[in-house]
Design a protein around this motif. Structure first.
Motif, PDB file in Angstrom:
ATOM      1  N   VAL A 169      -2.934 -12.385   4.789  1.00 47.75           N
ATOM      2  CA  VAL A 169      -4.378 -11.736   4.199  1.00 47.75           C
ATOM      3  C   VAL A 169      -4.521 -10.985   3.331  1.00 47.75           C
ATOM      4  O   VAL A 169      -5.189  -9.816   2.473  1.00 47.75           O
ATOM      5  CB  VAL A 169      -5.164 -11.407   5.274  1.00 47.75           C
ATOM      6  N   ALA A 212     -10.549  -7.263   5.780  1.00 50.25           N
ATOM      7  CA  ALA A 212     -10.967  -8.857   6.071  1.00 50.25           C
ATOM      8  C   ALA A 212     -10.036  -9.439   7.168  1.00 50.25           C
ATOM      9  O   ALA A 212      -9.159  -8.661   7.497  1.00 50.25           O
ATOM     10  CB  ALA A 212      -9.866  -9.417   4.635  1.00 50.25           C
ATOM     11  N   ALA A 268       7.395 -13.605  -8.958  1.00 49.20           N
ATOM     12  CA  ALA A 268       7.902 -14.663  -9.692  1.00 49.20           C
ATOM     13  C   ALA A 268       6.871 -14.480 -11.123  1.00 49.20           C
ATOM     14  O   ALA A 268       5.725 -14.148 -11.119  1.00 49.20           O
ATOM     15  CB  ALA A 268       7.058 -15.935  -9.365  1.00 49.20           C
ATOM     16  N   ILE A 291       8.691 -15.538  -1.036  1.00 47.05           N
ATOM     17  CA  ILE A 291       7.770 -13.972  -0.906  1.00 47.05           C
ATOM     18  C   ILE A 291       8.653 -12.733  -1.013  1.00 47.05           C
ATOM     19  O   ILE A 291       9.547 -12.999   1.016  1.00 47.05           O
ATOM     20  CB  ILE A 291       6.430 -13.786  -0.016  1.00 47.05           C
ATOM     21  N   ALA A 306      14.036 -10.310  -6.033  1.00 46.99           N
ATOM     22  CA  ALA A 306      13.181  -9.036  -5.562  1.00 46.99           C
ATOM     23  C   ALA A 306      11.899  -8.540  -6.142  1.00 46.99           C
ATOM     24  O   ALA A 306      11.831  -7.287  -5.332  1.00 46.99           O
ATOM     25  CB  ALA A 306      14.484  -7.622  -6.080  1.00 46.99           C
ATOM     26  N   LEU A 335       0.927  -1.500   0.092  1.00 47.02           N
ATOM     27  CA  LEU A 335       0.170   0.418   0.216  1.00 47.02           C
ATOM     28  C   LEU A 335       1.031   0.974   0.391  1.00 47.02           C
ATOM     29  O   LEU A 335       0.351   2.033  -0.927  1.00 47.02           O
ATOM     30  CB  LEU A 335      -0.720  -0.329   1.244  1.00 47.02           C
ATOM     31  N   SER A 393      -2.167  -9.317   0.780  1.00 49.18           N
ATOM     32  CA  SER A 393      -1.435 -10.324  -0.232  1.00 49.18           C
ATOM     33  C   SER A 393      -3.280 -10.881  -0.569  1.00 49.18           C
ATOM     34  O   SER A 393      -2.940 -10.095  -1.981  1.00 49.18           O
ATOM     35  CB  SER A 393      -0.735 -11.838   0.422  1.00 49.18           C
TER      36      SER A 393
HETATM   37  C1  LIG Z   1       9.747  -5.972  -2.843  1.00 50.31           C
HETATM   38  C2  LIG Z   1       9.531  -6.611  -2.636  1.00 50.31           C
HETATM   39  C3  LIG Z   1       8.551  -7.734  -3.430  1.00 50.31           C
HETATM   40  C4  LIG Z   1       7.679  -8.393  -3.299  1.00 50.31           C
HETATM   41  N1  LIG Z   1       7.406  -9.701  -3.673  1.00 50.31           N
HETATM   42  C5  LIG Z   1       6.537 -10.302  -3.717  1.00 50.31           C
HETATM   43  C6  LIG Z   1       6.431 -12.026  -3.721  1.00 50.31           C
HETATM   44  O1  LIG Z   1       7.568 -12.338  -4.948  1.00 50.31           O
HETATM   45  N2  LIG Z   1       5.087 -12.359  -3.860  1.00 50.31           N
HETATM   46  C7  LIG Z   1       4.320 -11.916  -2.724  1.00 50.31           C
HETATM   47  O2  LIG Z   1       2.706 -12.242  -3.068  1.00 50.31           O
HETATM   48  N3  LIG Z   1       4.519 -10.760  -2.778  1.00 50.31           N
HETATM   49  C8  LIG Z   1       4.845  -9.747  -3.372  1.00 50.31           C
HETATM   50  N4  LIG Z   1       5.301  -8.365  -2.174  1.00 50.31           N
HETATM   51  C9  LIG Z   1       4.032  -7.983  -1.703  1.00 50.31           C
HETATM   52  C10 LIG Z   1       4.283  -8.405  -0.276  1.00 50.31           C
HETATM   53  O3  LIG Z   1       3.408  -9.767   0.222  1.00 50.31           O
HETATM   54  C11 LIG Z   1       3.684  -7.994   0.330  1.00 50.31           C
HETATM   55  O4  LIG Z   1       2.984  -8.080   1.957  1.00 50.31           O
HETATM   56  C12 LIG Z   1       1.614  -8.068   0.190  1.00 50.31           C
HETATM   57  O5  LIG Z   1       1.064  -7.435  -0.853  1.00 50.31           O
HETATM   58  C13 LIG Z   1       1.073  -7.168   1.584  1.00 50.31           C
HETATM   59  O6  LIG Z   1       1.686  -6.276   2.060  1.00 50.31           O
HETATM   60  P1  LIG Z   1       0.645  -6.243   3.275  1.00 50.31           P
HETATM   61  O7  LIG Z   1       0.396  -6.931   4.078  1.00 50.31           O
HETATM   62  O8  LIG Z   1       1.591  -4.971   3.624  1.00 50.31           O
HETATM   63  O9  LIG Z   1      -0.833  -4.985   3.034  1.00 50.31           O
HETATM   64  P2  LIG Z   1      -0.357  -3.803   2.886  1.00 50.31           P
HETATM   65  O10 LIG Z   1       0.371  -3.684   1.936  1.00 50.31           O
HETATM   66  O11 LIG Z   1      -0.980  -3.061   3.643  1.00 50.31           O
HETATM   67  O12 LIG Z   1      -1.911  -3.301   1.817  1.00 50.31           O
HETATM   68  C14 LIG Z   1      -2.389  -4.352   0.911  1.00 50.31           C
HETATM   69  C15 LIG Z   1      -4.033  -3.797   0.138  1.00 50.31           C
HETATM   70  O13 LIG Z   1      -4.693  -4.908   0.979  1.00 50.31           O
HETATM   71  C16 LIG Z   1      -5.222  -4.362   1.795  1.00 50.31           C
HETATM   72  N5  LIG Z   1      -5.476  -4.645   2.809  1.00 50.31           N
HETATM   73  C17 LIG Z   1      -4.463  -5.508   3.597  1.00 50.31           C
HETATM   74  N6  LIG Z   1      -5.155  -5.697   4.428  1.00 50.31           N
HETATM   75  C18 LIG Z   1      -6.359  -5.525   4.739  1.00 50.31           C
HETATM   76  C19 LIG Z   1      -7.635  -6.478   5.309  1.00 50.31           C
HETATM   77  N7  LIG Z   1      -7.226  -7.308   6.081  1.00 50.31           N
HETATM   78  N8  LIG Z   1      -8.948  -6.184   4.951  1.00 50.31           N
HETATM   79  C20 LIG Z   1      -8.284  -5.014   3.435  1.00 50.31           C
HETATM   80  N9  LIG Z   1      -8.085  -4.379   3.163  1.00 50.31           N
HETATM   81  C21 LIG Z   1      -7.041  -5.156   3.521  1.00 50.31           C
HETATM   82  C22 LIG Z   1      -5.108  -2.145   1.522  1.00 50.31           C
HETATM   83  O14 LIG Z   1      -5.626  -1.795   1.754  1.00 50.31           O
HETATM   84  C23 LIG Z   1      -4.402  -2.315   0.894  1.00 50.31           C
HETATM   85  O15 LIG Z   1      -5.192  -1.985  -0.310  1.00 50.31           O
HETATM   86  C24 LIG Z   1       6.631  -8.198  -2.901  1.00 50.31           C
HETATM   87  C25 LIG Z   1       6.117  -6.398  -2.164  1.00 50.31           C
HETATM   88  C26 LIG Z   1       7.248  -5.883  -1.758  1.00 50.31           C
HETATM   89  C27 LIG Z   1       7.753  -3.904  -2.004  1.00 50.31           C
END
Ligand SMILES: Cc1cc2nc3c(=O)[nH]c(=O)nc-3n(C[C@H](O)[C@H](O)[C@H](O)COP(=O)(O)OP(=O)(O)OC[C@H]3O[C@@H](n4cnc5c(N)ncnc54)[C@H](O)[C@@H]3O)c2cc1C
Length: 275
Positions: free
Chosen positions: A111, A165, A192, A99, A189, A35, A113
């Motif tokens: 969640v 969620a 996939a 990941i 980085a 986000l 993700s």
């Molecule tokens: C450099 C980099 C590499 C990455 N590589 C991968 C990878 O290989 N594979 C992979 O799967 N992911 C990858 N990611 C993403 C990573 O897994 C994130 O952790 C994932 O996207 C979720 O982030 P977060 O839980 O911090 O959610 P946030 O970033 O806080 O939120 C993501 C989105 O989901 C919504 N959201 C979050 N939680 C909820 C909830 N409980 N209810 C409703 N809406 C919600 C938010 O509003 C926002 O829109 C990568 C990220 C980065 C920065």
């Protein structure tokens, strides 16, 4: 770029969080791993961020009859360290290790993700492949949606803007289940190109997930059915299950081919997990 200005609240009860989310322009922030980047690039907007980090209702992993409920605060690293027991836990450990890298895994959530719904997300593929479900809550009530119906398309889900969620529910896998994850990727980085997850149950049936092969993570139903008939599940995955979009580094035909190869490979490489 910097994000546009926003307000920020950290509710301490679920009711407070749901009230805050009912505000137009409000958004959940979980680990902020996706986000904050999107806000910085102004690919998304929020006038109010509702941080769910202090909500006890979203913490931890809970066993139920035949299933495991993983709260929305559970991070990738918790699953990587074995928060869930048995073959399902082994599949989660194997998946979490793919990941991103440790800093992302130490804050990002499973969640979150699912809610971010990146087409190449391993968690979306795994949860769809296992036939999991997402629990949603808002001031209007609660509902549970099958992951296959929750994931609409790239960054599109069934969650309404005011819905939180609260958890994902995954089926417990019986002792003797073999599990595996394989990927085709250029670098750790980023995401996939294609990933495949597999759970092969003691009766020989399989639950297969594919990431990067369609607009969302999917369950590879055709590949599972082909396996049950004694046919090539890779061919079914490539021609029926996969529905790829053009990728910066891979034409559609190549992505289909890789999906088929990875389905064959993950089935060949599954390992029996401790009961
Ligand atoms: C450099 C980099 C590499 C990455 N590589 C991968 C990878 O290989 N594979 C992979 O799967 N992911 C990858 N990611 C993403 C990573 O897994 C994130 O952790 C994932 O996207 C979720 O982030 P977060 O839980 O911090 O959610 P946030 O970033 O806080 O939120 C993501 C989105 O989901 C919504 N959201 C979050 N939680 C909820 C909830 N409980 N209810 C409703 N809406 C919600 C938010 O509003 C926002 O829109 C990568 C990220 C980065 C920065």
């Amino acid at each position: 770029m910097k994000p546009a200005p926003f307000e920020y609240v950290v509710p301490t009860t679920l009711a407070e969080a749901l009230d805050a989310l009912a505000t137009p322009g409000a958004r959940v922030i979980a680990g902020g791993q996706s986000l904050l980047q999107d806000l910085g690039w102004r690919r998304t907007e929020a006038s109010l961020l509702v941080d769910v980090a202090d909500l006890d209702e979203l913490a931890g992993v809970h066993d139920d009859v035949g299933s495991v409920r993983i709260g929305a605060r559970v991070r990738h690293v918790d699953l990587e360290r074995g928060a869930v027991a048995g073959p399902l836990g082994a599949l989660l450990v194997a998946t979490a290790g793919w990941i991103a890298h440790p800093p992302v895994r130490s804050r990002g959530t499973l969640v979150g993700s699912l809610c971010f719904a990146h087409p190449a997300s391993e968690w979306c593929a795994l949860a769809a492949g296992l036939g999991g479900s997402v629990e949603l809550a808002s001031t209007r009530g609660r509902r549970t949606v099958a992951v296959g119906d929750f994931l609409y398309g790239p960054h599109e889900t069934a969650a309404a803007p005011d819905e939180l969620a609260t958890a994902v529910v995954l089926p417990r896998l019986p002792g003797g289940t073999r599990v595996g994850v394989v990927e085709s990727r250029r670098t750790h980085a980023g995401y996939a190109h294609v990933a495949a997850t597999a759970a092969v149950l003691p009766d020989g049936s399989a639950r297969l997930g594919l990431a990067g092969a369609a607009p969302t993570g999917i369950r590879a139903h055709a590949a599972e059915a082909a396996l049950a008939r004694g046919e090539d599940p890779g061919a079914a995955a490539a021609t029926v299950d996969a529905d790829p979009r053009e990728h910066p580094h891979a034409p559609i035909a190549y992505t289909r081919h890789v999906a088929g190869v990875l389905v064959r490979r993950v089935l060949a490489r599954t390992e029996e997990a401790a009961a």
